[in-house]
Design a protein around this motif. Structure first.
Motif, mmCIF file in Angstrom:
data_model
loop_
_atom_site.group_PDB
_atom_site.id
_atom_site.type_symbol
_atom_site.label_atom_id
_atom_site.label_comp_id
_atom_site.label_asym_id
_atom_site.label_seq_id
_atom_site.Cartn_x
_atom_site.Cartn_y
_atom_site.Cartn_z
ATOM 1 N N LEU A 95 -74.379 -117.846 -21.669
ATOM 2 C CA LEU A 95 -75.528 -118.573 -21.403
ATOM 3 C C LEU A 95 -76.497 -118.169 -22.731
ATOM 4 O O LEU A 95 -76.536 -117.048 -23.153
ATOM 5 C CB LEU A 95 -76.341 -118.163 -20.229
ATOM 6 C CG LEU A 95 -75.617 -118.438 -19.068
ATOM 7 C CD1 LEU A 95 -76.350 -118.001 -17.830
ATOM 8 C CD2 LEU A 95 -75.757 -120.242 -18.874
ATOM 9 N N GLU B 169 -79.699 -124.691 -10.765
ATOM 10 C CA GLU B 169 -79.357 -123.666 -11.980
ATOM 11 C C GLU B 169 -78.699 -122.584 -11.463
ATOM 12 O O GLU B 169 -77.653 -121.949 -12.098
ATOM 13 C CB GLU B 169 -80.708 -123.362 -12.598
ATOM 14 C CG GLU B 169 -80.556 -122.529 -13.828
ATOM 15 C CD GLU B 169 -81.897 -122.331 -14.637
ATOM 16 O OE1 GLU B 169 -82.696 -121.570 -14.261
ATOM 17 O OE2 GLU B 169 -82.008 -123.205 -15.534
ATOM 18 N N GLU C 108 -74.987 -122.938 -10.987
ATOM 19 C CA GLU C 108 -74.339 -123.289 -11.876
ATOM 20 C C GLU C 108 -74.164 -121.840 -12.796
ATOM 21 O O GLU C 108 -72.959 -121.415 -13.307
ATOM 22 C CB GLU C 108 -75.227 -124.002 -12.997
ATOM 23 C CG GLU C 108 -75.221 -125.713 -12.624
ATOM 24 C CD GLU C 108 -76.266 -126.279 -13.512
ATOM 25 O OE1 GLU C 108 -76.168 -127.447 -13.482
ATOM 26 O OE2 GLU C 108 -76.943 -125.779 -14.035
ATOM 27 N N ARG C 109 -74.977 -121.088 -12.757
ATOM 28 C CA ARG C 109 -74.783 -119.730 -13.299
ATOM 29 C C ARG C 109 -73.670 -118.856 -12.412
ATOM 30 O O ARG C 109 -73.093 -118.183 -13.046
ATOM 31 C CB ARG C 109 -76.089 -118.889 -13.086
ATOM 32 C CG ARG C 109 -77.260 -119.078 -14.101
ATOM 33 C CD ARG C 109 -78.321 -117.942 -14.224
ATOM 34 N NE ARG C 109 -79.121 -117.762 -13.223
ATOM 35 C CZ ARG C 109 -80.012 -118.504 -12.818
ATOM 36 N NH1 ARG C 109 -80.579 -119.331 -13.465
ATOM 37 N NH2 ARG C 109 -80.661 -117.940 -11.445
ATOM 38 N N GLU D 242 -76.962 -123.473 -18.659
ATOM 39 C CA GLU D 242 -76.397 -123.640 -17.492
ATOM 40 C C GLU D 242 -75.663 -124.829 -17.277
ATOM 41 O O GLU D 242 -74.461 -125.188 -16.965
ATOM 42 C CB GLU D 242 -77.311 -123.188 -16.295
ATOM 43 C CG GLU D 242 -77.477 -121.820 -16.241
ATOM 44 C CD GLU D 242 -78.803 -121.342 -16.890
ATOM 45 O OE1 GLU D 242 -79.334 -120.385 -16.699
ATOM 46 O OE2 GLU D 242 -79.194 -122.359 -17.770
#
Length: 263
Positions: free
Chosen positions: A222, A104, A107-108, A203
């Motif tokens: 997001l 995660e 991905e951010r 994400e």
């Protein structure tokens, strides 16, 4: 995650991947020297093949690293950068886990880097060619209205962000679509054929959507999940509007406002 942190994390893992590829390439290239006979011919051929693949991958990583650091593409390298984004990102997920970076978080970081590349790319769209793509979980789960077929079925009760997003779309003359999953999102993109997309999602969905849509630019925002994933999610309406204004802007003042908001 700050803009700088996003860059450092993604770029750091890219450089680590380049180092691993380089070391493997050297090892495979030197391997035949340790054998003799027919095995040497096979290993040499394999070494040449692997070395070529490694060099292409390293060139792509260098191009992507340049784009991240300087926030612009080298001329004629956009396709190569796209191949690296699609091919390297799954490897970076594995590499990140090995060094303690969650999927995660990576991905951010990827989304943050992508957004800066979109901002600096110079691509802009007319209102009718910009699409705001939304997840269905932004709609409050007690609402009986069906907005996936037409978001304008929303009655504007204000219990979820949909009404505010509809207002943004009407104010700027851009289209909005609600997708119930990746397949529907891809079909919407094919049908509407936008020049640019502002996408809201989690994400995982943003990272995969950005890769699937490339080279079509996708600016990712997001959502917030106070009740957990896929249920009554929220989004910062001001952030969505800043992104839309930037991607429609033709003047430097609009660009500066959007860039400042994205940072």
């Amino acid at each position: 995650m700050t803009r700088g942190e996003g860059k450092r994390l993604f770029l750091g893992l890219l450089l680590a991947l380049a180092l691993v590829l380089g070391l493997l390439g050297v090892g495979v290239w030197l391997g035949p020297r340790w054998f003799s006979g027919a095995e040497t011919v096979f290993l040499t051929a394999f070494g040449v093949l692997f070395g070529t693949v490694a060099l292409v991958a390293l060139a792509g990583i260098a191009v992507l690293a340049f784009a991240i650091v300087f926030e612009r593409d080298l001329p004629g390298t956009r396709r190569l950068r796209g191949l690296v984004v699609k091919g390297a990102f799954p490897v970076l997920i594995v590499l990140g886990r090995l060094v303690g970076v969650s999927k995660e978080r990576l991905e951010r970081s990827f989304i943050a880097v992508n957004n800066q590349l979109v901002i600096r790319s110079g691509r802009r769209a007319r209102p009718g060619r910009l699409l705001i793509l939304l997840p269905h979980c932004l709609q409050v789960d007690t609402c009986g209205l069906r907005i996936t077929s037409d978001i304008h079925n929303c009655k504007g009760c204000g219990r979820c962000p949909i009404a505010g997003l509809v207002e943004i779309g009407e104010r700027h003359g851009v289209s909005l679509s609600v997708a119930t999953g990746g397949t529907i999102a891809r079909r919407t993109i094919v049908e509407k054929r936008p020049d640019l997309i502002v996408a809201v999602a989690c994400e995982r969905d943003l990272a995969s959507g950005i890769q699937d849509a490339y080279p079509l630019p996708v600016y990712g925002i997001l959502n917030r999940r106070p009740e957990g994933p896929c249920r009554n999610t929220l989004v910062d309406l001001a952030e969505v509007e800043r992104a839309v204004e930037f991607l429609l802007a033709s003047g430097s003042a609009g660009q500066d406002r959007a860039a400042a908001g994205a940072g």
